[in-house]
Scaffold this active site. Structure first.
Site, PDB file in Angstrom:
ATOM      1  N   ASP A   1       0.815  -1.229   0.000  1.00 39.89           N
ATOM      2  CA  ASP A   1       0.000   0.000   0.000  1.00 39.89           C
ATOM      3  C   ASP A   1       0.844   1.272   0.000  1.00 39.89           C
ATOM      4  OD1 ASP A   1      -2.646  -0.903  -0.151  1.00 39.89           O
ATOM      5  OD2 ASP A   1      -2.844  -1.147   2.025  1.00 39.89           O
TER       6      ASP A   1
ATOM      7  N   CYS B   1      -5.345   9.276  -3.576  1.00 34.81           N
ATOM      8  CA  CYS B   1      -4.596   8.409  -2.652  1.00 34.81           C
ATOM      9  C   CYS B   1      -3.138   8.269  -3.078  1.00 34.81           C
ATOM     10  CB  CYS B   1      -5.199   7.012  -2.607  1.00 34.81           C
ATOM     11  SG  CYS B   1      -6.867   6.937  -1.984  1.00 34.81           S
TER      12      CYS B   1
ATOM     13  N   ARG C   1     -10.134   5.654  10.659  1.00 38.36           N
ATOM     14  CA  ARG C   1      -8.669   5.595  10.705  1.00 38.36           C
ATOM     15  C   ARG C   1      -8.082   6.622  11.673  1.00 38.36           C
ATOM     16  NH1 ARG C   1      -6.565   2.869   6.145  1.00 38.36           N
ATOM     17  NH2 ARG C   1      -8.000   1.189   5.645  1.00 38.36           N
TER      18      ARG C   1
ATOM     19  N   HIS D   1     -11.625   6.925   4.484  1.00 40.06           N
ATOM     20  CA  HIS D   1     -10.753   8.103   4.611  1.00 40.06           C
ATOM     21  C   HIS D   1     -11.545   9.316   4.118  1.00 40.06           C
ATOM     22  CE1 HIS D   1      -6.618   5.864   4.233  1.00 40.06           C
ATOM     23  NE2 HIS D   1      -6.751   6.314   5.465  1.00 40.06           N
TER      24      HIS D   1
ATOM     25  N   ARG E   1       0.590  -1.446   7.676  1.00 39.97           N
ATOM     26  CA  ARG E   1       1.129  -0.244   7.026  1.00 39.97           C
ATOM     27  C   ARG E   1       2.068   0.543   7.940  1.00 39.97           C
ATOM     28  NH1 ARG E   1      -2.735   3.292   3.360  1.00 39.97           N
ATOM     29  NH2 ARG E   1      -0.658   3.801   2.597  1.00 39.97           N
TER      30      ARG E   1
HETATM   31  N1  ARG Z   1      -5.347   0.021   1.056  1.00 37.02           N
HETATM   32  C1  ARG Z   1      -5.088   1.329   1.565  1.00 37.02           C
HETATM   33  C2  ARG Z   1      -5.622   1.448   2.972  1.00 37.02           C
HETATM   34  O1  ARG Z   1      -6.660   0.895   3.231  1.00 37.02           O
HETATM   35  C3  ARG Z   1      -5.704   2.359   0.693  1.00 37.02           C
HETATM   36  C4  ARG Z   1      -5.362   3.757   1.097  1.00 37.02           C
HETATM   37  C5  ARG Z   1      -5.990   4.775   0.216  1.00 37.02           C
HETATM   38  N2  ARG Z   1      -5.504   6.053   0.511  1.00 37.02           N
HETATM   39  C6  ARG Z   1      -6.248   7.158   0.677  1.00 37.02           C
HETATM   40  N3  ARG Z   1      -5.658   8.287   0.806  1.00 37.02           N
HETATM   41  N4  ARG Z   1      -7.575   7.092   0.744  1.00 37.02           N
HETATM   42  O2  ARG Z   1      -5.025   2.047   3.842  1.00 37.02           O
END
Ligand code: ARG
Length: 272
Positions: free
Chosen positions: A72, A265, A142, A171, A97
């Protein structure tokens, strides 16, 4: 496509990370399914096309080296928040991550920026959207609410907390983007009732986007104030942008969407 910046647009400096090791090997949002095959070569093609769109629009694109085992890392927006040449590093919620955060921080340190290591979970520009007056900040999936206060204190800019309620829009940058310094586009259904009222008060002229456009991650868009780079499937949104005098620039990010990502993203803005 216009090849130079003019009128309402402003030249941007972006940081991107080539999806050399892109894959979906875990699921930390509802878009991700490790059983669905991923074509990394196609992801690289789509990402390269996005980078070239930015360059053709006159923007500067810098790159951070991708690292194996961090599929990612291509989603550079999550790596930091940069305003006035000051960097608030990220701290990821998912352990998968976590290792990306120090990599992005050291990229900025090496480039000579002052960098703050955050105390609270924040996923960078994934959950922070910058306008001239405010920093809009998402929470619910998040970024921790406490990180909003941390950002306000660090940047000395008013941070407006917004609560996300639909897991497809985990997000803030999947549900809202800044059209320019003054105005935003968003999908109201992604937000709690109170946050919808906050947005309506702050941005009475906002472009309200339909669920169908949001559901293809159409709001994961990058505007320079005139050109709006967005997922090609968001056709109604593109029409609405044209009506308002913006120039939509559709891109195909279908492979990266398998991880829940779109053009925004993949793009971290470095604001000096
Ligand atoms: N797979 C990543 C996650 O879930 C995707 C992140 C996408 N980034 C964003 N800025 N929306 O963290």
């Amino acid at each position: 496509m216009q090849s130079s910046l003019s009128g309402r647009s402003r030249q941007r400096r972006f940081l991107m990370c080539r999806p050399t090791y892109f894959d979906v090997t875990y699921a930390i949002n509802t878009w991700m399914d490790p059983n669905v095959p991923v074509d990394t070569g196609l992801a690289i093609q789509q990402w390269t096309a996005l980078r070239e769109v930015y360059r053709s629009l006159g923007h500067e694109v810098l790159e951070i080296e991708p690292v194996p085992g961090l599929p990612d890392m291509v989603f550079a927006a999550n790596g930091a928040l940069v305003i006035d040449g000051r960097v608030l590093g990220a701290q990821f919620r998912a352990p998968q991550r976590a290792e990306e955060a120090p990599l992005y921080r050291s990229w900025f340190e090496t480039a000579g920026y002052p960098v703050r290591t955050p105390k609270y979970v924040n996923e960078g520009e994934g959950d922070f959207v910058v306008t001239d007056r405010y920093v809009l900040a998402g929470t619910g999936f998040r970024t921790e609410h406490a990180a909003h206060a941390e950002a306000q204190e660090f940047f000395g800019r008013p941070v407006i907390s917004l609560r996300l309620v639909d897991p497809r829009f985990y997000h803030l940058d999947t549900a809202l983007f800044a059209l320019d310094g003054e105005n935003v586009a968003y999908f109201p259904g992604a937000f709690s009732e109170g946050s919808q009222r906050v947005l309506a008060r702050l941005f009475p002229d906002a472009l309200l986007v339909e669920e169908a456009d949001a559901a293809v991650l159409g709001l994961n868009a990058v505007s320079d104030g005139h050109h709006v780079v967005l997922n090609a499937e968001a056709v109604t949104l593109a029409e609405a942008l044209t009506e308002r005098g913006y120039q939509p620039i559709p891109v195909d990010m279908s492979e990266l969407r398998k991880a829940g990502g779109g053009p925004k993203c993949c793009t971290l803005e470095i604001r000096s």
